[in-house]
Design a protein around this motif. Structure first.
Motif, short mmCIF file in Angstrom:
data_model
loop_
_atom_site.label_atom_id
_atom_site.label_comp_id
_atom_site.label_asym_id
_atom_site.label_seq_id
_atom_site.Cartn_x
_atom_site.Cartn_y
_atom_site.Cartn_z
N THR A 1 0.82 -1.22 0.00
CA THR A 1 0.00 0.00 0.00
C THR A 1 0.84 1.26 0.00
O THR A 1 0.30 2.36 -0.10
CB THR A 1 -0.90 0.04 1.24
OG1 THR A 1 -0.08 0.12 2.41
CG2 THR A 1 -1.77 -1.19 1.33
N LEU A 2 2.17 1.13 0.12
CA LEU A 2 3.01 2.32 0.17
C LEU A 2 2.93 3.13 -1.12
O LEU A 2 3.11 4.34 -1.12
CB LEU A 2 4.47 1.93 0.44
CG LEU A 2 4.75 1.43 1.87
CD1 LEU A 2 6.19 0.98 1.99
CD2 LEU A 2 4.43 2.52 2.87
N ALA A 3 2.70 2.43 -2.23
CA ALA A 3 2.54 3.15 -3.49
C ALA A 3 1.34 4.08 -3.43
O ALA A 3 1.37 5.19 -3.96
CB ALA A 3 2.39 2.18 -4.65
N LEU A 4 0.29 3.63 -2.74
CA LEU A 4 -0.89 4.49 -2.58
C LEU A 4 -0.59 5.64 -1.64
O LEU A 4 -1.02 6.77 -1.85
CB LEU A 4 -2.07 3.66 -2.05
CG LEU A 4 -2.59 2.56 -2.98
CD1 LEU A 4 -3.70 1.79 -2.29
CD2 LEU A 4 -3.08 3.16 -4.28
N ILE A 5 0.17 5.35 -0.57
CA ILE A 5 0.49 6.41 0.38
C ILE A 5 1.39 7.46 -0.26
O ILE A 5 1.16 8.65 -0.16
CB ILE A 5 1.19 5.81 1.62
CG1 ILE A 5 0.23 4.86 2.33
CG2 ILE A 5 1.64 6.90 2.57
CD1 ILE A 5 0.85 4.16 3.53
N GLY A 6 2.47 6.97 -0.92
CA GLY A 6 3.41 7.93 -1.50
C GLY A 6 2.84 8.68 -2.67
O GLY A 6 3.23 9.82 -2.92
N GLY A 7 1.89 8.10 -3.40
CA GLY A 7 1.36 8.76 -4.59
C GLY A 7 -0.12 8.99 -4.50
O GLY A 7 -0.85 8.74 -5.46
N ALA B 1 6.12 3.98 12.32
CA ALA B 1 5.75 5.27 11.72
C ALA B 1 6.96 5.94 11.07
O ALA B 1 6.84 6.53 9.99
CB ALA B 1 5.17 6.19 12.79
N GLU B 2 8.13 5.81 11.69
CA GLU B 2 9.34 6.42 11.11
C GLU B 2 9.67 5.78 9.77
O GLU B 2 10.07 6.46 8.82
CB GLU B 2 10.51 6.26 12.08
CG GLU B 2 11.78 6.95 11.62
CD GLU B 2 12.87 6.90 12.65
OE1 GLU B 2 14.03 7.23 12.30
OE2 GLU B 2 12.59 6.51 13.81
N GLU B 3 9.47 4.46 9.66
CA GLU B 3 9.75 3.78 8.40
C GLU B 3 8.71 4.13 7.34
O GLU B 3 9.03 4.24 6.16
CB GLU B 3 9.82 2.28 8.64
CG GLU B 3 11.02 1.88 9.49
CD GLU B 3 11.09 0.40 9.76
OE1 GLU B 3 10.05 -0.29 9.62
OE2 GLU B 3 12.18 -0.08 10.11
N TYR B 4 7.48 4.31 7.75
CA TYR B 4 6.46 4.76 6.81
C TYR B 4 6.83 6.15 6.26
O TYR B 4 6.76 6.39 5.05
CB TYR B 4 5.09 4.84 7.50
CG TYR B 4 4.26 3.59 7.41
CD1 TYR B 4 3.58 3.25 6.25
CD2 TYR B 4 4.15 2.74 8.51
CE1 TYR B 4 2.80 2.10 6.18
CE2 TYR B 4 3.38 1.59 8.45
CZ TYR B 4 2.71 1.28 7.28
OH TYR B 4 1.96 0.14 7.21
N MET B 5 7.21 7.07 7.15
CA MET B 5 7.52 8.44 6.71
C MET B 5 8.71 8.47 5.78
O MET B 5 8.78 9.29 4.87
CB MET B 5 7.77 9.33 7.93
CG MET B 5 6.53 9.58 8.77
SD MET B 5 6.75 10.85 10.04
CE MET B 5 7.98 10.07 11.09
N ALA B 6 9.67 7.55 5.98
CA ALA B 6 10.83 7.49 5.09
C ALA B 6 10.47 6.95 3.71
O ALA B 6 11.24 7.10 2.77
CB ALA B 6 11.93 6.64 5.72
N ALA B 7 9.29 6.32 3.61
CA ALA B 7 8.86 5.75 2.32
C ALA B 7 7.89 6.65 1.57
O ALA B 7 7.52 6.33 0.45
CB ALA B 7 8.20 4.38 2.56
N PHE B 8 7.49 7.76 2.16
CA PHE B 8 6.59 8.69 1.47
C PHE B 8 7.27 9.22 0.21
O PHE B 8 8.48 9.50 0.22
CB PHE B 8 6.21 9.87 2.36
CG PHE B 8 5.29 9.51 3.50
CD1 PHE B 8 4.58 8.34 3.51
CD2 PHE B 8 5.14 10.38 4.57
CE1 PHE B 8 3.74 8.01 4.56
CE2 PHE B 8 4.31 10.07 5.62
CZ PHE B 8 3.60 8.88 5.62
#
Length: 318
Positions: free
Chosen positions: A11-17, A250-257
Motif C-alpha cells: 500500500t506504500l505506493a498508494l500512500i506515496g502517490g 511510523a518512522e519507516e512509513y515516513m521514510a517511504a513517502f
C-alpha cells in the motif's frame, strides 16, 4: 525486530502517490508563493516609500510573476497583522512578518536593498548616478538561503546639466528599475533550479528504504514520467501517545513517502517522538499521507497542522 506485513508494503505506493490521479493539478501547485520585501535598516539605503524603492519592488514582483511564480503584495497580505508602511526595517522583522501571514501561506521571501547615489567626476563637472541592488531568497519556514545575486558596478549614463532633485529621482529610478529586472531574472533562475523536478529513484524513497521489511520487498519505485518538483521544505513531525514499536513503524512509513528527502530525530521520550522532516511534498500531501499511515497501522488518531508543525496523536481506546 519489528516486521511490517508485505500487504502493508504493497500500500506504500498508494500512500506515496495519493495524488497521482491529480498529477496535472499537483504540478501546478509546485510553484512556491513569494512575497517581495525591502530591507532598509541601513541609513545609506533607499527607504521604503521612496519612488526609487517603489519602482524596484514593482519590477521585481512583475518579473517573478511573468516567470510563473505566485507573487503577493506585502501590504495586501499583512495589513491586518502589522502596521503598513513601516520604514527602516531589519531582516528579522521581515521574516517574522512573512511567517505570521497565514492566508495565503508564504513559502519564499525575496529580500532586496537599494543603494543609489550620484558622484561627480574628479576631472570634469560630469555627474554619474550609481545604483546597487543586492537580493536574496529565503525559505520562510526554515530560514534556509536559496540564493543571492547582486547587480553593481555598471557604467550608467551621466545626468544632464542642472539636474534637480526631481530629475535625479526620475533618472536614478529608471536605472534602478532596469537593474531590478536583471536581479529578479537571476533570482528566479536560482529558484527554478531549487524546485526543479527530480525523476526516477530520486522522486521517492530509495530502494530498500525500509530496513526491517520482509526479505525480497522494496519500497515502490517512482512510476515512469512521475517527478518530485517543488520547494524542498522542512516540517516538524511530532508523534504523541505511540508505543516504541509504533514509533519505529511510523518512522519507516515516513521514510517511504514519495518526495521524501531526509529526516532527523529531534527528541524522543517514552510516548513522544519529534522529527525534523525534509520533503518536496506540499503540506496537503504530507498531511494526507500521515492520515493514511494511521489507517494502515490500524492506530486510531488525529493529525493537526499549524505553521510548519504536524502533530500526530494516537487516541487511546479501551
Amino acid at each position: 525486530m519489528l516486521r511490517i506485513p508485505a500487504r502493508t508494503l504493497a500500500t506504500l505506493a498508494l500512500i506515496g502517490g495519493a495524488l497521482l490521479g491529480f498529477a496535472a493539478q499537483a504540478e501546478a501547485q509546485t510553484r512556491p508563493n513569494i512575497v517581495v520585501m525591502g530591507e532598509d535598516a541601513d541609513e545609506d539605503s533607499v527607504p521604503r516609500g521612496n519612488r526609487i524603492f517603489q519602482r524596484v519592488i514593482a519590477e521585481l514582483s512583475e518579473t517573478m510573476n511573468l516567470r510563473g511564480y505566485n507573487v503577493y503584495d506585502e501590504t495586501a497580505v499583512a495589513m491586518g497583522i502589522t502596521q503598513a508602511n513601516r520604514v527602516r526595517r531589519r531582516d528579522a522583522e521581515l521574516i517574522e512578518v512573512a511567517r505570521a501571514v497565514q492566508n495565503p501561506p508564504l513559502d519564499v521571501v525575496a529580500v532586496f536593498q537599494v543603494y543609489a547615489s550620484a558622484s561627480k567626476s574628479g576631472y570634469s563637472d560630469i555627474v554619474r548616478p550609481e545604483v546597487r541592488i543586492p537580493g536574496r531568497l529565503l525559505n520562510v519556514r526554515t530560514g534556509q538561503s536559496l540564493g543571492a545575486f547582486e547587480v553593481a558596478g555598471l557604467q550608467l549614463p551621466p545626468l544632464p546639466q542642472g539636474c534637480d532633485r526631481e530629475c535625479l529621482l526620475e533618472r536614478v529610478g529608471a536605472e534602478a528599475k532596469s537593474i531590478a529586472a536583471d536581479v529578479a531574472t537571476a533570482l528566479t533562475a536560482k529558484l527554478d533550479g531549487v524546485i526543479a523536478p527530480r525523476r526516477g529513484a530520486d522522486a521517492g524513497a530509495p530502494a530498500n528504504a525500509l530496513p526491517n521489511a520482509l526479505p525480497g520487498t522494496e519500497s515502490p519505485p517512482a512510476a515512469a514520467g512521475e517527478s518530485c518538483g517543488g520547494l524542498p521544505t522542512a516540517y516538524v513531525v511530532r508523534l504523541s501517545g505511540f508505543s516504541p514499536q509504533e514509533v519505529q513503524a511510523a518512522e519507516e512509513y515516513m521514510a517511504a513517502f514519495r518526495c521524501y528527502e531526509h529526516h532527523r530525530p529531534v527528541r524522543s521520550s517514552g510516548a513522544t517522538a519529534e522529527y525534523w522532516y525534509e520533503t518536496r511534498s506540499e503540506s496537503a500531501r504530507l498531511g494526507r499521507n500521515l492520515r493514511l499511515m494511521l489507517e494502515h497501522m490500524s492506530a486510531p488518531g488525529q493529525v493537526q497542522f499549524s505553521g510548519n508543525t504536524f502533530v500526530v496523536s494516537r487516541v487511546a481506546t479501551r
